[in-house]
Design an enzyme around this catalytic site. Structure first.
Site, PDB file in Angstrom:
ATOM      1  N   HIS A 177       0.721  -1.270   0.127  1.00 54.46           N
ATOM      2  CA  HIS A 177       0.057  -0.164   0.159  1.00 54.46           C
ATOM      3  C   HIS A 177       1.098   1.118   0.034  1.00 54.46           C
ATOM      4  O   HIS A 177       1.866   1.357   0.764  1.00 54.46           O
ATOM      5  CB  HIS A 177      -1.021  -0.111   1.285  1.00 54.46           C
TER       6      HIS A 177
ATOM      7  N   GLU B   6      -1.923   6.190  -0.331  1.00 52.60           N
ATOM      8  CA  GLU B   6      -3.486   6.277   0.135  1.00 52.60           C
ATOM      9  C   GLU B   6      -3.608   7.438   0.712  1.00 52.60           C
ATOM     10  O   GLU B   6      -4.179   8.337   0.310  1.00 52.60           O
ATOM     11  CB  GLU B   6      -3.857   4.914   0.989  1.00 52.60           C
TER      12      GLU B   6
ATOM     13  N   ASP C 205     -12.113  -3.381   1.581  1.00 50.67           N
ATOM     14  CA  ASP C 205     -12.851  -3.900   2.632  1.00 50.67           C
ATOM     15  C   ASP C 205     -14.334  -3.921   2.591  1.00 50.67           C
ATOM     16  O   ASP C 205     -14.984  -2.883   3.008  1.00 50.67           O
ATOM     17  CB  ASP C 205     -12.285  -3.195   4.039  1.00 50.67           C
TER      18      ASP C 205
HETATM   19  N1  HPA Z   1      -5.471   0.537   3.899  1.00 53.01           N
HETATM   20  C1  HPA Z   1      -4.394   0.381   4.881  1.00 53.01           C
HETATM   21  N2  HPA Z   1      -4.620  -0.775   5.465  1.00 53.01           N
HETATM   22  C2  HPA Z   1      -5.609  -1.568   5.552  1.00 53.01           C
HETATM   23  C3  HPA Z   1      -6.649  -1.355   4.668  1.00 53.01           C
HETATM   24  C4  HPA Z   1      -6.549   0.057   3.817  1.00 53.01           C
HETATM   25  O1  HPA Z   1      -7.219   0.331   3.075  1.00 53.01           O
HETATM   26  N3  HPA Z   1      -7.515  -2.321   4.681  1.00 53.01           N
HETATM   27  C5  HPA Z   1      -7.238  -2.973   5.441  1.00 53.01           C
HETATM   28  N4  HPA Z   1      -5.862  -2.743   6.120  1.00 53.01           N
HETATM   29 ZN    ZN Z   2      -6.205  -2.190   1.400  1.00 52.79          ZN
END
Ligand code: HPA
Ligand code: ZN
Length: 330
Positions: A194, A197, A276
Site C-alpha cells: 500500500h 493512500e 474492505d
Molecule cells: N489501507 C491500509 N490498511 C488496510 C486497509 C487499507 O485500505 N484495509 C485493511 N488494512
Molecule cells: Zn487495502
C-alpha cells in the site's frame, strides 16, 4: 450497463479478507466463540461504520476480527466472501490477510493458514474462482516483528503469491521495511505494498525503489508528483484503486471528485478493487456500478480495467488465458 458489469469477469487484486467480515457473520462467530461485541444488532454495527480517516477504520477493523479464533472461523470468513463475490461475477481474487493481527491475539499462524487455505482450495475446486494469497505486514508495528513472522511462515512460503504492506501509512514509510522486503525477495517472493493512500506520492517512489514492489495498492496520491506519474506510466506499474474505500476513508470527498478518470487519462495501469467490502459499502459489483454512475464510463473502459487486472493477477498462464477468453466474450 449494470447487466454488463454483473456479467463482466471481474478480477479483484486488492481485498483484505478480514475486511470482508459482514456484521451478520461477525455476530454468529462472536456467539460461537463466546466473545462480546460493542454492538447488540447488525444495524448498530453498520451505523458505527462511518469513518473520518484510515485510523478510524482500522480501529473497528481490528475490533471486528477479534471474533476469528479457530480454523473454521477463518474458513467461514473466506467462504462467505468467495460465494458473495462469485455471485457478483468475480472470477479471481488476490486476497491480503494480516497474520500479525491474529498472532497478537494469541491465534497461531497455523490456524489462520489452515482455514484460509481450505477455503481457497474449495473455491478453486467448486466455485470456478481462483485465489491468490498475499501475506501482509502491519506497517505501524515494528519491522523486526514482521521479519520474525516472515521466518515463522517458512512452511507456507510456497503457498504465498506475494507479501504486502498495509495498515496506518502516516509516519510509517516503506523504508522502515527494507530488511523484510529484501528477505522476501531473496526467498523468491513477489512484493506489493500500500502506498499513496493517505501517505504522500514520495512513498510510492520509495516502495518501488526500496521495497522493489511490482504492484502499488491504492497509489491515488501519485498525481501530486509529475515525476511519480511519469515513472508509473513508463513502467506500467499496476495501481489497485479502491473507489468506495477512498470515499469511506475521506481520501476524496465524493466519488465524482475521485482521481480515477485522471489516472486513466495519464495512461496509468489502473484496476478497481473493493479493499474492505463489509466496511466500505459493497463489493466489486457495487464499486463498478458506482464508477459507471459517477464517471459515465462506457463498456470499453471497464473492459480495459478488467484486462489490466487479468494481466497482473497472481494466476497460472493457463488461467490467465482462460480469463482473457472470458473477457473477450463478455
Ligand atoms: N489501507 C491500509 N490498511 C488496510 C486497509 C487499507 O485500505 N484495509 C485493511 N488494512
Ligand atoms: Zn487495502
Amino acid at each position: 450497463m449494470h447487466e454488463f458489469l454483473r456479467n463482466l469477469p471481474k478480477v479483484e487484486l486488492h481485498l483484505h479478507i478480514e475486511g470482508s467480515l459482514e456484521p451478520e457473520l461477525m455476530f454468529a462467530l462472536a456467539q460461537r466463540n463466546g466473545i462480546e461485541l460493542p454492538y447488540t444488532t447488525v444495524r448498530e454495527a453498520k451505523d458505527a461504520y462511518h469513518f473520518n480517516d484510515l485510523q478510524g477504520f482500522l480501529n473497528l477493523y481490528f475490533q471486528g476480527m477479534s471474533v476469528l479464533r479457530n480454523e473454521e472461523d477463518f474458513y467461514d470468513l473466506a467462504m462467505d466472501y468467495f460465494k458473495r463475490a462469485r455471485e457478483e461475477g468475480v472470477v479471481h481474487i488476490d486476497m491480503h490477510f494480516d497474520p500479525q493481527a491474529h498472532l497478537q491475539r494469541g491465534v497461531p499462524l497455523e490456524v489462520v493458514m489452515a482455514g484460509l487455505l481450505k477455503a481457497k482450495q474449495e473455491a478453486e475446486d467448486k466455485l470456478d474462482l481462483s485465489i491468490g494469497m498475499i501475506m501482509a505486514f502491519l506497517r505501524d508495528r515494528p519491522a523486526e516483528e514482521a521479519l520474525h513472522v516472515l521466518e515463522q511462515a517458512a512452511p507456507y512460503w510456497k503457498m504465498l503469491d506475494a507479501i504486502g504492506l498495509d495498515s496506518a501509512e502516516h509516519n510509517n514509510p516503506p523504508l522502515k521495511f527494507v530488511e523484510v522486503f529484501k528477505r522476501a525477495k531473496q526467498l523468491g517472493l513477489v512484493r506489493v505494498a500500500h502506498a499513496g493512500e493517505e501517505g504522500p506520492a514520495e512513498y510510492i517512489k520509495e516502495a518501488l525503489d526500496v521495497l522493489d514492489v511490482q504492484r502499488i495498492d491504492h497509489g491515488v496520491r501519485c498525481l501530486e508528483s509529475d515525476e511519480v506519474v511519469e515513472r508509473l506510466r513508463r513502467e506500467q506499474v499496476v495501481l489497485t484503486v479502491c473507489p468506495l474505500s477512498n470515499v469511506s476513508l475521506k481520501v476524496v470527498e465524493d466519488l465524482r471528485d475521485h482521481p480515477l478518470p485522471k489516472l486513466l487519462a495519464e495512461g496509468l495501469k489502473v484496476t478497481i478493487s473493493s479493499d474492505d467490502p463489509a466496511y466500505f459499502g459493497g463489493g466489486m459489483l457495487t464499486n463498478h456500478i458506482a464508477c459507471a454512475d459517477a464517471f459515465g464510463w462506457d463498456e470499453a473502459v471497464f473492459r480495459q480495467l478488467t484486462r489490466n487486472a487479468i494481466e497482473e493477477a497472481f494466476v497460472t498462464p493457463q488461467r490467465r488465458q482462460e480469463l482473457m477468453a472470458r473477457l473477450a466474450t463478455a
